[in-house]
Design a protein around this motif. Structure first.
Motif, mmCIF file in Angstrom:
data_model
loop_
_atom_site.group_PDB
_atom_site.id
_atom_site.type_symbol
_atom_site.label_atom_id
_atom_site.label_comp_id
_atom_site.label_asym_id
_atom_site.label_seq_id
_atom_site.Cartn_x
_atom_site.Cartn_y
_atom_site.Cartn_z
ATOM 1 N N ARG A 185 13.636 4.251 11.866
ATOM 2 C CA ARG A 185 12.411 5.058 11.955
ATOM 3 C C ARG A 185 11.634 4.712 13.234
ATOM 4 O O ARG A 185 12.221 4.229 14.188
ATOM 5 N N PRO B 129 0.790 -1.229 0.000
ATOM 6 C CA PRO B 129 0.000 0.000 0.000
ATOM 7 C C PRO B 129 0.826 1.285 0.000
ATOM 8 O O PRO B 129 1.885 1.362 0.632
ATOM 9 N N ARG C 132 4.554 11.089 -2.213
ATOM 10 C CA ARG C 132 4.354 10.696 -0.828
ATOM 11 C C ARG C 132 5.631 10.899 -0.021
ATOM 12 O O ARG C 132 6.654 10.278 -0.318
ATOM 13 N N ARG D 61 7.921 0.280 13.270
ATOM 14 C CA ARG D 61 8.478 -0.252 12.010
ATOM 15 C C ARG D 61 9.648 -1.210 12.251
ATOM 16 O O ARG D 61 10.223 -1.755 11.303
ATOM 17 N N ASN E 156 7.976 -5.928 -1.303
ATOM 18 C CA ASN E 156 7.918 -4.756 -0.425
ATOM 19 C C ASN E 156 6.480 -4.665 0.073
ATOM 20 O O ASN E 156 5.628 -4.019 -0.564
ATOM 21 N N TYR F 89 10.939 8.942 1.218
ATOM 22 C CA TYR F 89 10.968 7.934 0.157
ATOM 23 C C TYR F 89 11.625 8.406 -1.139
ATOM 24 O O TYR F 89 11.755 7.631 -2.081
ATOM 25 N N HIS G 208 4.675 -4.644 8.853
ATOM 26 C CA HIS G 208 4.665 -4.469 10.312
ATOM 27 C C HIS G 208 3.343 -4.878 10.964
ATOM 28 O O HIS G 208 3.207 -4.767 12.179
ATOM 29 N N LEU H 33 2.621 2.592 -2.136
ATOM 30 C CA LEU H 33 3.833 2.688 -2.964
ATOM 31 C C LEU H 33 3.523 3.211 -4.367
ATOM 32 O O LEU H 33 4.410 3.719 -5.045
ATOM 33 N N ALA I 74 5.339 -3.006 2.309
ATOM 34 C CA ALA I 74 5.072 -1.664 2.850
ATOM 35 C C ALA I 74 4.521 -1.778 4.272
ATOM 36 O O ALA I 74 5.067 -2.523 5.078
ATOM 37 N N ALA I 75 3.421 -1.093 4.581
ATOM 38 C CA ALA I 75 2.921 -1.096 5.968
ATOM 39 C C ALA I 75 2.542 -2.502 6.444
ATOM 40 O O ALA I 75 2.625 -2.793 7.649
ATOM 41 N N HIS J 221 12.920 -2.577 1.255
ATOM 42 C CA HIS J 221 12.301 -1.317 1.654
ATOM 43 C C HIS J 221 13.119 -0.175 1.076
ATOM 44 O O HIS J 221 14.358 -0.248 1.051
ATOM 45 N N LEU J 222 12.427 0.850 0.640
ATOM 46 C CA LEU J 222 13.105 2.046 0.138
ATOM 47 C C LEU J 222 13.834 2.751 1.273
ATOM 48 O O LEU J 222 14.997 3.151 1.158
ATOM 49 N N SER J 223 13.114 2.928 2.376
ATOM 50 C CA SER J 223 13.685 3.555 3.568
ATOM 51 C C SER J 223 14.288 2.466 4.455
ATOM 52 O O SER J 223 14.176 1.266 4.145
HETATM 53 C C1 DQA Z 1 8.423 0.888 3.309
HETATM 54 C C2 DQA Z 1 8.651 1.067 4.810
HETATM 55 C C3 DQA Z 1 7.373 0.827 5.598
HETATM 56 O O1 DQA Z 1 7.600 1.031 6.981
HETATM 57 C C4 DQA Z 1 6.279 1.785 5.145
HETATM 58 O O2 DQA Z 1 5.060 1.485 5.798
HETATM 59 C C5 DQA Z 1 6.105 1.832 3.674
HETATM 60 C C6 DQA Z 1 7.274 1.748 2.814
HETATM 61 C C7 DQA Z 1 9.667 1.274 2.491
HETATM 62 O O3 DQA Z 1 9.773 0.828 1.354
HETATM 63 O O4 DQA Z 1 10.513 2.021 2.979
HETATM 64 O O5 DQA Z 1 5.010 2.053 3.178
HETATM 65 O O6 DQA Z 1 8.137 -0.476 3.062
#
Ligand code: DQA
Length: 145
Positions: free
Chosen positions: A109, A11, A19, A113, A76, A24, A82, A13, A78-79, A102-104
């Protein structure tokens, strides 16, 4: 035969670039797809890059991958990384190897996460390198499949 790699994005992305660019980066989702396609071309892989904001769709894609025809995956979530036992369970049923990306860097963080439900089944996790996280994951998988 050309190895098939699915790259499944969770989600929000799809909104890359717009965003939280401070977190990111400014690359768009289309840039992400193009980077994956270019790296796959260099490595001789066939990639299918997808994104959804719908958890059931994501779980369904993992079921489809578990049913065969996919040699490796880059996930990935994403959320959902977690939060989602459903995504974790579907990923655990994969027989093909997957790399979580993960991008980040989630570990740098917020504390929520710092837990990944999905990393335990992964070959490895690559985080914090923006689009390079995906390029590195494809390289790691290409060396192993
Ligand atoms: C993410 C990191 C996750 O914590 C976050 O919820 C995302 C993106 C990343 O690619 O850095 O949506 O997966």
């Amino acid at each position: 035969m050309t190895a098939v790699v699915w790259i499944l994005n969770g989600p929000n992305l799809g909104r890359l670039g717009k965003r939280e660019p401070d977190v990111y980066g400014t690359a768009s989702y289309d840039d992400l797809v193009a980077a994956c396609a270019a790296t796959a071309g260099e490595l001789g892989l066939s990639v299918d890059v997808r994104q959804t904001d719908d958890e059931a769709t994501y779980v369904g894609w993992l079921h489809d991958a578990a049913d065969g025809g996919v040699d490796a995956l880059v996930l990935n979530p994403a959320a959902w990384t977690h939060t989602s036992v459903a995504v974790r369970d579907a990923a655990a049923a994969l027989t093909a190897p997957y790399v979580e990306v993960h991008l980040s860097n989630p570990l740098a963080r917020e504390e929520f996460r710092h837990v990944s439900y999905t990393a335990a089944g992964a070959l490895g996790v690559i985080a914090g390198f923006g689009l390079d996280s995906y390029r590195l994951a494809l390289k790691a998988l290409a060396a192993r499949i």
